[in-house]
Design a protein around this motif. Structure first.
Motif, PDB file in Angstrom:
ATOM      1  N   HIS A   1     -11.910   7.982  -8.476  1.00 42.75           N
ATOM      2  CA  HIS A   1     -12.102   9.181  -9.311  1.00 42.75           C
ATOM      3  C   HIS A   1     -13.571   9.438  -9.651  1.00 42.75           C
ATOM      4  O   HIS A   1     -13.977  10.576  -9.828  1.00 42.75           O
TER       5      HIS A   1
ATOM      6  N   CYS B   1       2.540   3.388  -2.994  1.00 36.91           N
ATOM      7  CA  CYS B   1       1.843   4.530  -3.616  1.00 36.91           C
ATOM      8  C   CYS B   1       1.309   5.509  -2.573  1.00 36.91           C
ATOM      9  O   CYS B   1       1.332   6.712  -2.779  1.00 36.91           O
ATOM     10  N   HIS B   2       0.785   4.964  -1.475  1.00 35.50           N
ATOM     11  CA  HIS B   2       0.211   5.840  -0.445  1.00 35.50           C
ATOM     12  C   HIS B   2       1.212   6.030   0.693  1.00 35.50           C
ATOM     13  O   HIS B   2       0.868   5.850   1.862  1.00 35.50           O
TER      14      HIS B   2
ATOM     15  N   TYR C   1      -8.692  -4.669  -3.664  1.00 36.22           N
ATOM     16  CA  TYR C   1      -7.213  -4.754  -3.662  1.00 36.22           C
ATOM     17  C   TYR C   1      -6.775  -6.192  -3.358  1.00 36.22           C
ATOM     18  O   TYR C   1      -5.834  -6.708  -3.951  1.00 36.22           O
TER      19      TYR C   1
ATOM     20  N   CYS D   1       0.837  -1.218   0.000  1.00 41.38           N
ATOM     21  CA  CYS D   1       0.000   0.000   0.000  1.00 41.38           C
ATOM     22  C   CYS D   1       0.865   1.258   0.000  1.00 41.38           C
ATOM     23  O   CYS D   1       0.601   2.218  -0.726  1.00 41.38           O
TER      24      CYS D   1
HETATM   25  C1  HEC Z   1       0.087   1.325  -7.622  1.00 36.82           C
HETATM   26  C2  HEC Z   1      -0.255   2.348  -6.663  1.00 36.82           C
HETATM   27  C3  HEC Z   1      -1.241   1.989  -5.570  1.00 36.82           C
HETATM   28  C4  HEC Z   1      -1.138   0.998  -4.627  1.00 36.82           C
HETATM   29  C5  HEC Z   1      -0.055  -0.053  -4.464  1.00 36.82           C
HETATM   30  C6  HEC Z   1      -2.298   1.131  -3.766  1.00 36.82           C
HETATM   31  N1  HEC Z   1      -3.058   2.188  -4.190  1.00 36.82           N
HETATM   32 FE1  HEC Z   1      -4.753   2.839  -3.310  1.00 36.82          FE
HETATM   33  N2  HEC Z   1      -5.029   4.153  -4.850  1.00 36.82           N
HETATM   34  C7  HEC Z   1      -4.169   4.364  -5.902  1.00 36.82           C
HETATM   35  C8  HEC Z   1      -4.773   5.250  -6.854  1.00 36.82           C
HETATM   36  C9  HEC Z   1      -4.161   5.748  -8.152  1.00 36.82           C
HETATM   37  C10 HEC Z   1      -6.057   5.553  -6.361  1.00 36.82           C
HETATM   38  C11 HEC Z   1      -7.110   6.434  -7.032  1.00 36.82           C
HETATM   39  C12 HEC Z   1      -7.808   5.643  -8.118  1.00 36.82           C
HETATM   40  C13 HEC Z   1      -8.969   6.360  -8.750  1.00 36.82           C
HETATM   41  O1  HEC Z   1      -9.098   7.571  -8.563  1.00 36.82           O
HETATM   42  O2  HEC Z   1      -9.771   5.721  -9.441  1.00 36.82           O
HETATM   43  C14 HEC Z   1      -6.171   4.852  -5.076  1.00 36.82           C
HETATM   44  C15 HEC Z   1      -7.260   4.949  -4.231  1.00 36.82           C
HETATM   45  C16 HEC Z   1      -7.325   4.377  -2.958  1.00 36.82           C
HETATM   46  C17 HEC Z   1      -8.359   4.641  -1.995  1.00 36.82           C
HETATM   47  C18 HEC Z   1      -9.533   5.587  -2.215  1.00 36.82           C
HETATM   48  C19 HEC Z   1      -9.089   7.014  -1.977  1.00 36.82           C
HETATM   49  C20 HEC Z   1     -10.091   8.046  -2.344  1.00 36.82           C
HETATM   50  O3  HEC Z   1     -10.013   9.144  -1.775  1.00 36.82           O
HETATM   51  O4  HEC Z   1     -10.958   7.818  -3.199  1.00 36.82           O
HETATM   52  C21 HEC Z   1      -8.056   3.928  -0.880  1.00 36.82           C
HETATM   53  C22 HEC Z   1      -8.827   3.902   0.427  1.00 36.82           C
HETATM   54  C23 HEC Z   1      -6.845   3.202  -1.145  1.00 36.82           C
HETATM   55  N3  HEC Z   1      -6.425   3.494  -2.434  1.00 36.82           N
HETATM   56  C24 HEC Z   1      -6.220   2.355  -0.252  1.00 36.82           C
HETATM   57  C25 HEC Z   1      -5.155   1.528  -0.605  1.00 36.82           C
HETATM   58  C26 HEC Z   1      -4.702   0.415   0.209  1.00 36.82           C
HETATM   59  C27 HEC Z   1      -5.245   0.042   1.569  1.00 36.82           C
HETATM   60  C28 HEC Z   1      -3.684  -0.187  -0.488  1.00 36.82           C
HETATM   61  C29 HEC Z   1      -2.934  -1.442  -0.147  1.00 36.82           C
HETATM   62  C30 HEC Z   1      -3.773  -2.638  -0.029  1.00 36.82           C
HETATM   63  C31 HEC Z   1      -3.518   0.564  -1.715  1.00 36.82           C
HETATM   64  N4  HEC Z   1      -4.434   1.582  -1.757  1.00 36.82           N
HETATM   65  C32 HEC Z   1      -2.563   0.311  -2.699  1.00 36.82           C
HETATM   66  C33 HEC Z   1      -2.922   3.805  -6.028  1.00 36.82           C
HETATM   67  C34 HEC Z   1      -2.457   2.723  -5.285  1.00 36.82           C
END
Ligand code: HEC
Ligand code: HEC
Length: 341
Positions: free
Chosen positions: A280, A226-227, A294, A223
């Motif tokens: 988005h 990216c975050h 995820y 996670c």
């Molecule tokens: C490869 C990069 C990447 C990884 C790894 C990743 N994310 Fe994300 N995450 C994103 C992106 C890009 C978005 C926005 C997608 C969209 O707008 O459709 C997002 C959106 C989210 C959101 C929604 C945020 C919102 O404000 O709408 C959450 C909650 C989230 N991720 C949690 C996680 C968690 C927990 C993990 C690990 C299990 C994880 N992410 C792994 C890239 C990533």
């Protein structure tokens, strides 16, 4: 002798300065350069040289942020879609503008924008100063323009006064944009249970939240690839495999590259429990659904990041991740009087 004189004169001078800054404007409690106390672990506030941040600009920017006169029929302000109780996001999947017209994207929350390099979900704008222009011109938002905005502001003696205080100038578009950007840069959020835990308050998080935190930062979930970082987001655009179809081409709208299709800016996960619905297009309602998708590795997409793959999480691990995400909410931020009209 000299130092004695100094002792006599200095307190008197200090008294005058104090008086001068207090009486400048009774409604603006602080004046001059904005110097917030930053949350622990936050890097230095990033302010462009062309727009030094002052309390006076923030005050004017706040008035404009809540100003319905910016929209064509005076029905909407920035705050109509960016609501404080939702960390300045919109509780609707997409936002409704003038005449009930809707957009295609979920309104982003607004906080910690001083540290962001580009804005909007496709990164189409590089300067916070320019972001209000999008809403001003969009048919499905304010449906107005800069000439109309200037005209309306000029009719107000209150804005004349606020511009004079902020810029020692008459009302200008540039000033309005600088002031709104300054107000948005002052929206700093870093006071969650997780932040308290970081400063050594070990009981700020539950056992489940601590397990979730460790998972979040582990290679098992990736996670934080990216975050990551103080704002729970890295710069860059990724496809996280959430949808089978992407009618919104995302980053590709800006770069026109096939390799950028369906990639979106990484959202911060601070205040995430306050900003539903998600992604988005605002089509995902629950954090537990997000973890589920995820965990399954998302849908196939030629541009999907390699970090998005089946994670093999147990039910307990999924619940722990959700608990951890819930620890990132900053209630002081959504209750802060400084961000109210
Ligand atoms: C490869 C990069 C990447 C990884 C790894 C990743 N994310 Fe994300 N995450 C994103 C992106 C890009 C978005 C926005 C997608 C969209 O707008 O459709 C997002 C959106 C989210 C959101 C929604 C945020 C919102 O404000 O709408 C959450 C909650 C989230 N991720 C949690 C996680 C968690 C927990 C993990 C690990 C299990 C994880 N992410 C792994 C890239 C990533
Ligand atoms: C009708 C609803 C609506 C109104 C009114 C509105 N916004 Fe937004 N705002 C949105 C949506 C939707 C997005 C996401 C758009 C995108 O990513 O393409 C957004 C995104 C933003 C962003 C980008 C944040 C980021 O992290 O990238 C900023 C900054 C912003 N708005 C500021 C403002 C300001 C300032 C005003 C008033 C001048 C305003 N908005 C008025 C709906 C609105």
């Amino acid at each position: 002798m000299l130092s004695g004189l100094f002792k006599l004169v200095f307190p008197a001078l200090a008294g005058i300065f104090l008086l001068a800054s207090c009486t400048k404007d009774p409604e603006i409690p602080l004046s001059g350069t904005y110097t917030p106390e930053l949350p622990p672990g936050f890097p230095e506030l990033k302010i462009p040289e062309s727009n030094p941040i002052t309390y006076e600009k923030i005050q004017l920017g706040k008035a404009l942020f809540f100003e319905k006169g910016l929209s064509r029929d005076s029905s909407l302000s920035c705050a109509s879609c960016h609501r404080q109780e939702n960390a300045f996001s919109d509780p609707g999947p997409v936002s409704t503008g003038i005449g009930g017209l809707t957009g295609i994207r979920n309104a982003s929350p607004l906080f910690n924008l001083a540290w962001k390099a580009d804005f909007f979900r496709d990164g189409g704008v590089q300067s916070l100063e320019l972001t209000p222009l999008n809403s001003l011109h969009a048919k499905n938002e304010f449906d107005s323009n800069t000439a109309e905005m200037l005209e309306r502001l000029k009719r107000s003696t209150e804005y004349k006064r606020l511009f004079k205080i902020a810029f020692n100038d008459t009302i200008t578009i540039n000033g309005a944009l600088q002031a709104m950007a300054s107000f948005m840069r002052s929206m700093i959020s870093g006071n969650s249970a997780f932040d308290e835990y970081l400063t050594g308050k070990t009981d700020a998080l539950t056992e489940s939240q601590i397990r979730g935190m460790n998972l979040f930062f582990s290679d098992k979930t990736s996670c934080s690839e990216c975050h990551g970082g103080f704002n729970f987001r890295k710069e860059g655009f990724f496809n996280n495999g959430f949808f089978e179809q992407y009618p919104d081409s995302g980053r590709q709208r800006i770069t026109l590259l096939e390799s950028d299709r369906a990639k979106f800016s990484v959202p911060s996960l601070r205040n995430i429990s306050l900003t539903a619905p998600y992604m988005h297009n605002g089509s995902v309602n629950e954090l537990s659904d997000i973890i589920e998708i995820y965990n399954q590795g998302g849908f196939a997409n030629p541009n999907k990041s390699e970090f998005i793959r089946p994670l093999g999480l147990s039910e307990e691990e999924k619940a722990d991740l959700v608990s951890f995400l819930n620890s990132l909410s900053d209630y002081a931020f959504i209750n802060n009087e400084a961000f109210r009209p």
